[in-house]
Design a protein around this motif. Structure first.
Motif, PDB file in Angstrom:
ATOM      1  N   UNK A  25     -29.822-111.067  40.408  1.00  0.00           N
ATOM      2  CA  UNK A  25     -29.598-110.879  38.972  1.00  0.00           C
ATOM      3  C   UNK A  25     -30.035-109.470  38.601  1.00  0.00           C
ATOM      4  N   UNK A  26     -29.208-108.768  37.834  1.00  0.00           N
ATOM      5  CA  UNK A  26     -29.543-107.425  37.393  1.00  0.00           C
ATOM      6  C   UNK A  26     -30.088-107.436  35.975  1.00  0.00           C
ATOM      7  N   UNK A  27     -30.835-106.385  35.640  1.00  0.00           N
ATOM      8  CA  UNK A  27     -31.308-106.207  34.274  1.00  0.00           C
ATOM      9  C   UNK A  27     -31.144-104.731  33.924  1.00  0.00           C
ATOM     10  N   UNK A  28     -30.544-104.463  32.766  1.00  0.00           N
ATOM     11  CA  UNK A  28     -30.336-103.091  32.308  1.00  0.00           C
ATOM     12  C   UNK A  28     -31.518-102.681  31.440  1.00  0.00           C
ATOM     13  N   UNK A  29     -32.148-101.571  31.767  1.00  0.00           N
ATOM     14  CA  UNK A  29     -33.368-101.139  31.069  1.00  0.00           C
ATOM     15  C   UNK A  29     -33.221 -99.685  30.635  1.00  0.00           C
ATOM     16  N   UNK A  30     -33.404 -99.446  29.345  1.00  0.00           N
ATOM     17  CA  UNK A  30     -33.305 -98.090  28.804  1.00  0.00           C
ATOM     18  C   UNK A  30     -34.662 -97.420  28.699  1.00  0.00           C
TER      19      UNK A  30
END
Length: 373
Positions: A25-30
């Motif tokens: 599972x991926x997570x997008x983090x800014x």
């Protein structure tokens, strides 16, 4: 052990996954509070599950995008901050950097502003990240405040029922476990955990419509209109249900076929009789399906959609907008991409980091457009 807030987020993710059990599972983090919160909760929850079950519980991987819009020290600083957090939390990090000036060039080509172009490129890189990392889903950190801002923004832009439904909790590979959580709750969690986050300086630039809504309109509504959030959430839910009903009705109307079809020449066509037999609301939906089939090069203005869907059948005229052309011949309506002599070419750099700040290398990827057929 997970606290009440963390359990709430994990339960939301499990609800979105349902019976599906992905390996990665991926997570997008800014680097902002919302995405840092999501990274922390998921990294902690996944680590606990793997430790307790010692099974093939999903692995978490992270992606962050440097849009190169802000000063280098700020935008690259955000990416470095995220990479350091991933190192601390034991999560593999993919850092993707767009070449400076490419977002602006894309915005000029799409004619929908810098924010739209940045989002367009960001999601392309998310898809690339999913392919590279093997992530079957990518978690995004949109929260309830984002949802409310989006509904208000689309209302002010004259959106249809599909837009007024707000942000979908799940769409394609994207999952949004924080949609039921407010920004204040997120920041409170991070303070309790003593975890810092980055603040994007452009968040205070009210030349962007979303910022104007966030910084000016929402505080005004909070101060002067009790219960507005609950009312807006209810209206968005109704819009979603009505949109689903219209889409289902259109599908039933087309059960025998006859929707827009793209031929070998790249032109979408439909029976004129079928098109004009539909109510105007369904004609518009047919048009948007055609735009999707053609991969419309820019956001299509509502004036163009209104013009085509409202013409009398016997007086159907040619119309052009957003790189598209609509016209009629004999018993059919056609939509095609307008021909261009040439298209813009550009590059974006992709820095991929596997593991905690190790094995960094640069890939250079050319983004080009072929001549339209």
């Amino acid at each position: 052990m997970l606290d009440a807030f963390e359990r709430k987020v994990v339960d939301s993710l499990n609800g979105l996954l349902g019976e599906r059990r992905p390996k990665i599972v991926g997570v997008a983090v800014s680097g902002g509070a919302d995405s840092v919160c999501l990274l922390r909760v998921l990294s902690k929850a996944f680590a606990l599950e793997r430790e307790e079950k010692k099974s093939d519980f999903p692995k978490l991987v992270c992606v962050t995008v440097d849009h190169s819009i802000r000063p280098e020290s700020e935008s690259s600083g955000d990416a470095a901050f995220v990479a350091e957090l991933c190192k601390k939390f034991g999560v593999a990090c993919f850092v993707k950097k767009i070449e400076r000036g490419f977002v602006e060039k894309t915005a000029a080509g799409r004619s929908n502003g810098l924010e739209d172009a940045a989002r367009f490129l960001r999601y392309k890189l998310f898809e690339e990240f999913a392919s590279e990392s093997g992530a079957e889903f990518v978690c995004l950190a949109h929260n309830q405040n984002d949802f409310l801002e989006t509904v208000l923004m689309r209302f002010l832009q004259g959106s249809s029922a599909s837009g007024l439904g707000g942000i979908a909790a799940a769409r394609g590979i994207y999952l949004r476990p924080l949609l039921g959580v407010g920004r204040a709750e997120i920041e409170g969690y991070l303070r309790r955990q003593k975890i810092e986050w980055r603040t994007d300086s452009t968040n205070f630039d009210n030349s962007y419509l979303r910022n104007k809504i966030r910084n000016l309109l929402l505080p005004f509504l909070d101060e002067n209109f009790d219960g507005w959030k609950k009312a807006l959430l209810s209206a968005a839910e109704k819009s979603t249900l009505e949109n689903e009903a219209l889409e289902k009705f259109l599908d039933l109307s087309l059960e025998g076929g006859g929707g827009f079809v793209v031929g070998e020449d790249g032109v979408a066509e439909i029976s004129k009789n079928l098109f004009f037999r539909m109510p105007v609301a369904l004609r518009r939906r047919l048009l948007f399906r055609a735009f999707d089939l053609l991969k419309a090069p820019a956001r299509v203005p509502n004036s163009f959609v209104r013009q085509i869907s409202s013409w009398p059948e016997k007086d159907f005229k040619n119309a052009c907008a957003a790189g598209l052309e609509a016209f009629s011949k004999k018993d059919k309506v056609f939509i095609k991409i307008q021909q261009k002599e040439a298209t813009e070419k550009g590059f974006f750099d992709i820095i991929m980091e596997k593991g905690p700040l190790s094995e960094a290398f640069v890939l250079r990827s050319r983004a080009t457009g072929d001549k339209a057929k």
